[in-house]
Design a protein around this motif. Structure first.
Motif, PDB file in Angstrom:
ATOM      1  N   TYR A  96      27.570  90.717  25.294  1.00  0.00           N
ATOM      2  CA  TYR A  96      26.205  91.240  25.207  1.00  0.00           C
ATOM      3  C   TYR A  96      25.215  90.107  24.928  1.00  0.00           C
ATOM      4  CZ  TYR A  96      22.159  93.771  23.352  1.00  0.00           C
ATOM      5  OH  TYR A  96      20.876  94.236  23.124  1.00  0.00           O
ATOM      6  N   VAL A  97      25.544  89.217  24.003  1.00  0.00           N
ATOM      7  CA  VAL A  97      24.643  88.123  23.641  1.00  0.00           C
ATOM      8  C   VAL A  97      24.475  87.153  24.804  1.00  0.00           C
ATOM      9  CG1 VAL A  97      24.320  86.156  22.098  1.00  0.00           C
ATOM     10  CG2 VAL A  97      25.147  88.334  21.188  1.00  0.00           C
ATOM     11  N   HIS A  98      25.570  86.824  25.481  1.00  0.00           N
ATOM     12  CA  HIS A  98      25.483  85.887  26.615  1.00  0.00           C
ATOM     13  C   HIS A  98      24.629  86.484  27.738  1.00  0.00           C
ATOM     14  CE1 HIS A  98      28.020  82.914  24.901  1.00  0.00           C
ATOM     15  NE2 HIS A  98      29.150  83.613  24.963  1.00  0.00           N
ATOM     16  N   GLU A  99      24.816  87.761  28.031  1.00  0.00           N
ATOM     17  CA  GLU A  99      24.029  88.408  29.083  1.00  0.00           C
ATOM     18  C   GLU A  99      22.564  88.473  28.696  1.00  0.00           C
ATOM     19  OE1 GLU A  99      23.195  90.230  32.710  1.00  0.00           O
ATOM     20  OE2 GLU A  99      24.975  89.139  31.998  1.00  0.00           O
ATOM     21  N   ARG A 100      22.277  88.783  27.434  1.00  0.00           N
ATOM     22  CA  ARG A 100      20.895  88.820  26.958  1.00  0.00           C
ATOM     23  C   ARG A 100      20.238  87.446  27.054  1.00  0.00           C
ATOM     24  NH1 ARG A 100      20.766  88.602  20.910  1.00  0.00           N
ATOM     25  NH2 ARG A 100      20.893  86.401  21.509  1.00  0.00           N
ATOM     26  N   ASP A 101      20.950  86.406  26.644  1.00  0.00           N
ATOM     27  CA  ASP A 101      20.393  85.057  26.700  1.00  0.00           C
ATOM     28  C   ASP A 101      20.188  84.599  28.139  1.00  0.00           C
ATOM     29  OD1 ASP A 101      20.405  85.001  23.975  1.00  0.00           O
ATOM     30  OD2 ASP A 101      22.182  83.733  23.774  1.00  0.00           O
ATOM     31  N   ARG A 102      21.093  85.024  29.039  1.00  0.00           N
ATOM     32  CA  ARG A 102      20.945  84.660  30.455  1.00  0.00           C
ATOM     33  C   ARG A 102      19.684  85.289  31.036  1.00  0.00           C
ATOM     34  NH1 ARG A 102      21.656  86.457  35.395  1.00  0.00           N
ATOM     35  NH2 ARG A 102      22.125  88.551  34.628  1.00  0.00           N
ATOM     36  N   GLU A 103      19.456  86.571  30.741  1.00  0.00           N
ATOM     37  CA  GLU A 103      18.255  87.249  31.230  1.00  0.00           C
ATOM     38  C   GLU A 103      16.995  86.649  30.613  1.00  0.00           C
ATOM     39  OE1 GLU A 103      18.692  91.381  30.492  1.00  0.00           O
ATOM     40  OE2 GLU A 103      20.321  91.656  31.953  1.00  0.00           O
ATOM     41  N   ARG A 104      17.082  86.277  29.349  1.00  0.00           N
ATOM     42  CA  ARG A 104      15.936  85.663  28.668  1.00  0.00           C
ATOM     43  C   ARG A 104      15.584  84.313  29.296  1.00  0.00           C
ATOM     44  NH1 ARG A 104      16.077  82.627  23.672  1.00  0.00           N
ATOM     45  NH2 ARG A 104      13.995  82.494  22.730  1.00  0.00           N
ATOM     46  N   ALA A 105      16.606  83.509  29.592  1.00  0.00           N
ATOM     47  CA  ALA A 105      16.368  82.209  30.230  1.00  0.00           C
ATOM     48  C   ALA A 105      15.784  82.394  31.622  1.00  0.00           C
ATOM     49  CB  ALA A 105      17.678  81.424  30.310  1.00  0.00           C
ATOM     50  N   LEU A 106      16.255  83.438  32.331  1.00  0.00           N
ATOM     51  CA  LEU A 106      15.715  83.713  33.662  1.00  0.00           C
ATOM     52  C   LEU A 106      14.251  84.130  33.578  1.00  0.00           C
ATOM     53  CD1 LEU A 106      16.254  84.004  36.691  1.00  0.00           C
ATOM     54  CD2 LEU A 106      16.991  86.354  36.263  1.00  0.00           C
ATOM     55  N   ASP A 107      13.904  84.933  32.578  1.00  0.00           N
ATOM     56  CA  ASP A 107      12.507  85.354  32.392  1.00  0.00           C
ATOM     57  C   ASP A 107      11.608  84.155  32.099  1.00  0.00           C
ATOM     58  OD1 ASP A 107      13.144  87.975  32.827  1.00  0.00           O
ATOM     59  OD2 ASP A 107      13.309  88.499  30.704  1.00  0.00           O
ATOM     60  N   VAL A 108      12.097  83.228  31.276  1.00  0.00           N
ATOM     61  CA  VAL A 108      11.312  82.036  30.956  1.00  0.00           C
ATOM     62  C   VAL A 108      11.111  81.186  32.208  1.00  0.00           C
ATOM     63  CG1 VAL A 108      11.314  79.873  29.654  1.00  0.00           C
ATOM     64  CG2 VAL A 108      12.019  81.994  28.539  1.00  0.00           C
ATOM     65  N   THR A 109      12.177  81.032  33.003  1.00  0.00           N
ATOM     66  CA  THR A 109      12.075  80.260  34.245  1.00  0.00           C
ATOM     67  C   THR A 109      11.083  80.888  35.196  1.00  0.00           C
ATOM     68  OG1 THR A 109      14.388  79.561  34.003  1.00  0.00           O
ATOM     69  CG2 THR A 109      13.379  79.312  36.174  1.00  0.00           C
ATOM     70  N   MET A 110      11.144  82.226  35.331  1.00  0.00           N
ATOM     71  CA  MET A 110      10.229  82.915  36.237  1.00  0.00           C
ATOM     72  C   MET A 110       8.783  82.818  35.760  1.00  0.00           C
ATOM     73  SD  MET A 110      11.825  83.833  38.832  1.00  0.00           S
ATOM     74  CE  MET A 110      10.442  84.726  39.546  1.00  0.00           C
ATOM     75  N   THR A 111       8.586  82.727  34.445  1.00  0.00           N
ATOM     76  CA  THR A 111       7.229  82.563  33.922  1.00  0.00           C
ATOM     77  C   THR A 111       6.596  81.278  34.443  1.00  0.00           C
ATOM     78  OG1 THR A 111       7.788  83.798  31.922  1.00  0.00           O
ATOM     79  CG2 THR A 111       5.851  82.377  31.824  1.00  0.00           C
TER      80      THR A 111
END
Length: 231
Positions: A96-111
């Motif tokens: 759960y933590v790895h998937e959450r961090d992956r999505e968070r990093a993707l959101d930051v990149t897309m920003t």
């Protein structure tokens, strides 16, 4: 004495991915750099968090600021009422933590990449229709939207070149000195203006994949050659 206390603290605290989980007498404390918006703190209709086979409710959520990082602190207490209907079931573990961090990093990149999307779409819109159709089938990139972006870009370039041409003609008329040959620039402006109009017409006519740059010339020539062959 101090050694026993340190050993007890290390046993009570453990890492789950990038988070730190501390076991307390009345529940758990999770310290995370992630702002988990799907972990609300409310009295009713709240999510149920599963940790190591036990069920918990989120009772408190605070934000801690430090010079080097920002940390969110989530306090969990045991889920006491089995009749309470949870709003969601959250299974908190390493995955759960790895998937959450992956999505968070993707959101930051897309920003950071989001401002570049219109530029990329405009450049794709200049491609021939067959290339845009191929890209749309494989990635879902909207060929019509890309063409509209490219028409806007092409129109802006034509406008700027037209202004440059007018300034050149004005300066030439005043100084009676030819600074820049106007006809090549005028030819480019004329081609861009006509191409912008024709490609915008292709979009407005609801062509499945609108034309690329100057593609309307080759399409007309192909239709004309087809008529000759049929005759």
């Amino acid at each position: 004495m101090h050694t026993e206390h340190s050993a007890h603290d290390s046993a009570a605290e453990r890492k789950v991915g990038s988070d730190r989980v501390v076991a307390e007498a009345d529940g758990l404390v999770i310290r995370s750099r992630a702002d988990m918006l799907d972990w609300p703190t409310r009295e009713f209709h709240r999510p149920r968090v599963h940790v190591d086979g036990k069920e918990y409710a989120i009772v408190d959520r605070t934000r801690e600021e430090s010079p080097d990082r920002r940390v969110f602190r989530y306090r969990l207490s045991p889920w006491r009422d089995p009749r309470e209907e949870p709003s969601a079931e959250i299974y908190y573990d390493e995955e759960y933590v790895h998937e959450r961090d992956r999505e968070r990093a993707l959101d930051v990149t897309m920003t950071y990449l989001r401002p570049l999307v219109p530029v990329a779409m405009a450049l794709i819109g200049l491609w021939p229709s067959s290339w845009k159709s191929w890209l749309e089938e494989r990635t879902g990139c909207d060929a019509r939207a890309a063409t509209l972006y490219s028409v806007w870009l092409e129109g802006m370039v034509a406008f700027l070149l037209m202004v440059t041409l007018c300034i050149t003609l004005f300066v030439t008329a005043l100084s009676r000195m030819m600074i820049l040959q106007p006809w090549p620039l005028g030819f480019i402006v004329a081609v861009l203006v006509v191409d912008t109009i024709m490609r915008l017409d292709s979009v407005m006519r609801d062509d499945r994949v609108p034309s690329g740059v100057l593609e309307w010339i080759f399409r007309r020539r192909a239709r004309r050659d087809g008529r000759k062959d049929s005759v």
